[in-house]
Design a protein around this motif. Structure first.
Motif, short mmCIF file in Angstrom:
data_model
loop_
_atom_site.label_atom_id
_atom_site.label_comp_id
_atom_site.label_asym_id
_atom_site.label_seq_id
_atom_site.Cartn_x
_atom_site.Cartn_y
_atom_site.Cartn_z
N MET A 1 5.73 4.45 -6.68
CA MET A 1 6.13 3.06 -6.73
C MET A 1 6.63 2.53 -5.38
N GLU A 2 6.70 3.38 -4.38
CA GLU A 2 7.15 2.94 -3.05
C GLU A 2 5.99 2.55 -2.14
N ALA A 3 4.78 2.82 -2.58
CA ALA A 3 3.62 2.58 -1.73
C ALA A 3 3.42 1.10 -1.40
N GLU A 4 3.69 0.23 -2.38
CA GLU A 4 3.47 -1.20 -2.15
C GLU A 4 4.39 -1.73 -1.04
N ALA A 5 5.65 -1.30 -1.06
CA ALA A 5 6.58 -1.72 0.00
C ALA A 5 6.15 -1.14 1.34
N TYR A 6 5.61 0.07 1.33
CA TYR A 6 5.15 0.69 2.57
C TYR A 6 3.96 -0.06 3.14
N VAL A 7 3.08 -0.57 2.27
CA VAL A 7 1.95 -1.39 2.74
C VAL A 7 2.47 -2.65 3.44
N ALA A 8 3.45 -3.31 2.83
CA ALA A 8 4.00 -4.53 3.44
C ALA A 8 4.60 -4.23 4.81
N THR A 9 5.33 -3.13 4.91
CA THR A 9 5.91 -2.72 6.19
C THR A 9 4.81 -2.38 7.19
N THR A 10 3.76 -1.72 6.74
CA THR A 10 2.64 -1.35 7.61
C THR A 10 1.96 -2.58 8.19
N LEU A 11 1.78 -3.62 7.38
CA LEU A 11 1.17 -4.85 7.88
C LEU A 11 2.03 -5.48 8.97
N ASP A 12 3.35 -5.45 8.80
CA ASP A 12 4.25 -5.92 9.86
C ASP A 12 4.09 -5.09 11.12
N ARG A 13 3.99 -3.79 10.95
CA ARG A 13 3.87 -2.90 12.10
C ARG A 13 2.56 -3.16 12.85
N PHE A 14 1.48 -3.34 12.12
CA PHE A 14 0.19 -3.61 12.76
C PHE A 14 0.21 -4.96 13.49
N ALA A 15 0.92 -5.93 12.93
CA ALA A 15 0.92 -7.28 13.50
C ALA A 15 1.94 -7.45 14.63
N ASN A 16 2.68 -6.40 14.96
CA ASN A 16 3.71 -6.45 16.00
C ASN A 16 3.15 -7.12 17.27
N PRO A 17 3.66 -8.31 17.63
CA PRO A 17 3.09 -9.03 18.77
C PRO A 17 3.45 -8.43 20.12
N TYR A 18 4.40 -7.49 20.14
CA TYR A 18 4.85 -6.91 21.40
C TYR A 18 4.25 -5.54 21.67
N LEU A 19 3.54 -4.99 20.69
CA LEU A 19 3.08 -3.61 20.78
C LEU A 19 1.67 -3.53 21.36
N ALA A 20 1.53 -2.82 22.47
CA ALA A 20 0.23 -2.66 23.13
C ALA A 20 -0.46 -1.42 22.59
N HIS A 21 -0.94 -1.51 21.33
CA HIS A 21 -1.57 -0.37 20.65
C HIS A 21 -3.08 -0.56 20.74
N LYS A 22 -3.72 0.14 21.66
CA LYS A 22 -5.12 -0.09 21.96
C LYS A 22 -6.05 0.47 20.89
N LEU A 23 -7.01 -0.35 20.47
CA LEU A 23 -8.00 0.09 19.50
C LEU A 23 -8.86 1.22 20.07
N ALA A 24 -9.13 1.17 21.35
CA ALA A 24 -9.93 2.22 21.97
C ALA A 24 -9.23 3.57 21.90
N ASP A 25 -7.90 3.57 22.00
CA ASP A 25 -7.15 4.82 21.88
C ASP A 25 -7.24 5.38 20.47
N ILE A 26 -7.09 4.50 19.47
CA ILE A 26 -7.18 4.94 18.08
C ILE A 26 -8.59 5.45 17.76
N ALA A 27 -9.59 4.88 18.45
CA ALA A 27 -10.99 5.25 18.19
C ALA A 27 -11.36 6.64 18.68
N GLN A 28 -10.49 7.27 19.47
CA GLN A 28 -10.78 8.63 19.93
C GLN A 28 -10.83 9.58 18.73
N ASN A 29 -11.82 10.48 18.75
CA ASN A 29 -12.02 11.44 17.66
C ASN A 29 -12.19 10.73 16.33
#
Length: 367
Positions: free
Chosen positions: A303-331
């Motif tokens: 029952m905690e998964a739904e709240a974790y999804v909401a938090t995850t969407l905030d984390r992904f949308a972080n406007p200050y975070l330079a999280h490169k898609l190319a880095d995630i695409a490795q392997n």
């Protein structure tokens, strides 16, 4: 020199903005067992200036930037829990003394390669080229010969069952020295499983880091466990399994799904935040979570998964975070297998009848 009951192997910016920060904040409330000695185990001489800066009397900075409940958060803090730094290249004897005389808890984060066996592990005396478990076995032998006070070891490497895995590697090395050492480690040294979760995006100079607001250090309960600190981001849990599955099958799966779609597109987006700013891409991810992921978690009673999804969407949308898609695409192919295919297999194993066309499409595109 003040006594440091915590000895930390690893100098990564992740540790600086995670464990070291938690202990620093807890020390201000008298809720930590004490300060930290940080040991650089890689022998990288070019990081000597950064290593020294970790123990500056004024501390080092950590900048927290991101979204909480959709609202921007930007704050700075100073970490003062590290009061001494050393290197296994130049300070091995003193590290041994501290290990024997002061230490109650050993922390580690030695990277993906840290546990891999090395040819030097076969040697009977110290060699900088040894793996971390081999170095740890030698330090444990010193402690045993000095009286053998019990000890707690808490790895934070991103390995499932990290305490159990490290224990096996250390025991393998200990048996090269003596059965007595291996027996003592098996009976008097507690290896603790834990899971860490925080995105730390970039370093600050000369030490410190930029991190997102979300942070978790989940520690699996075991007999004799001593928490290094009491802190809102530190949780003692009976079972790490549900937390590991949320991180792997929601956060990590979401990253890999976004990258899968991105690899099929014109690839103009550079960061995760760029995709989250695109209404179509965000709606696609939200639909995936709503229709193909969350029903599986509900079916197993999480029952905690739904709240974790909401938090995850905030984390992904972080406007200050330079999280490169190319880095995630490795392997990427391996990540598809571990994160998406494994999730679909887990769903089937639990008898969860959910159509997963989006996940299937991403898998087929890279078959």
């Amino acid at each position: 020199m003040s006594i440091t009951p915590i000895l930390q192997f690893g100098t990564s910016r992740f540790l600086q903005a995670h464990v070291d920060l938690f202990i620093s904040e807890a020390m201000q409330q008298d809720q930590a067992i004490g300060p930290i000695t940080v040991v650089q185990s890689s022998g990288d001489v070019e990081r000597a200036r950064r290593l020294a800066a970790l123990a500056h009397p004024d501390g080092y900075g950590v900048r927290i930037e991101g979204l909480v409940d959709g609202k921007p958060v930007r704050q700075e803090t100073t970490v003062t829990s590290v009061i001494r730094t050393m290197s296994t290249t130049t300070d091995w004897d003193e590290i041994g003394r501290i290990f024997v005389e002061e230490v109650e808890i050993v922390l580690s984060n030695t990277g993906d390669q840290g546990y891999f066996a090395k040819p030097a592990d076969e040697k009977r005396t110290y060699d900088q080229a040894m793996s971390f478990p081999a170095k740890l076995a030698l330090l444990l032998e010193k402690r045993l010969l000095a009286g053998g006070k019990p000890l707690q070891i808490m790895p934070t490497e991103l390995i499932a069952g990290n305490g159990r895995v490290l224990r096996q590697h250390v025991l393998t090395n200990a048996r090269r020295h003596s059965d007595a050492l291996a027996d003592w480690i098996a009976s008097d040294v507690l290896f603790v499983n834990s899971l860490v979760d925080r995105i730390v995006s970039e370093p600050l100079e000369p030490a410190g880091a930029v991190a997102e607001p979300y942070a978790l250090w989940a520690i699996e309960r075991s007999d004799g466990l001593k928490a290094p600190c009491t802190h809102p981001s530190v949780q003692i849990v009976d079972d790490l399994g549900p937390i590991e599955r949320r991180k792997l099958y929601i956060l990590n799966l979401g990253h890999t799904y976004l990258v899968g779609r991105w690899l099929q597109s014109d690839r103009q987006a550079q960061y995760v935040r760029d995709l989250m700013a695109d209404p179509v891409a965000r709606a696609d991810l939200e639909q995936l979570y709503r229709e193909e992921v969350l029903p599986v978690f509900r079916a197993v009673g999480d029952m905690e998964a739904e709240a974790y999804v909401a938090t995850t969407l905030d984390r992904f949308a972080n406007p200050y975070l330079a999280h490169k898609l190319a880095d995630i695409a490795q392997n990427h192919s391996q990540k598809l297998e571990r994160r998406i295919l494994a999730f679909m297999d887990w769903a089937k194993a639990n008898g969860t009848a959910v159509d997963q066309p989006c996940l299937e499409q991403v898998l087929k595109s890279f078959a």
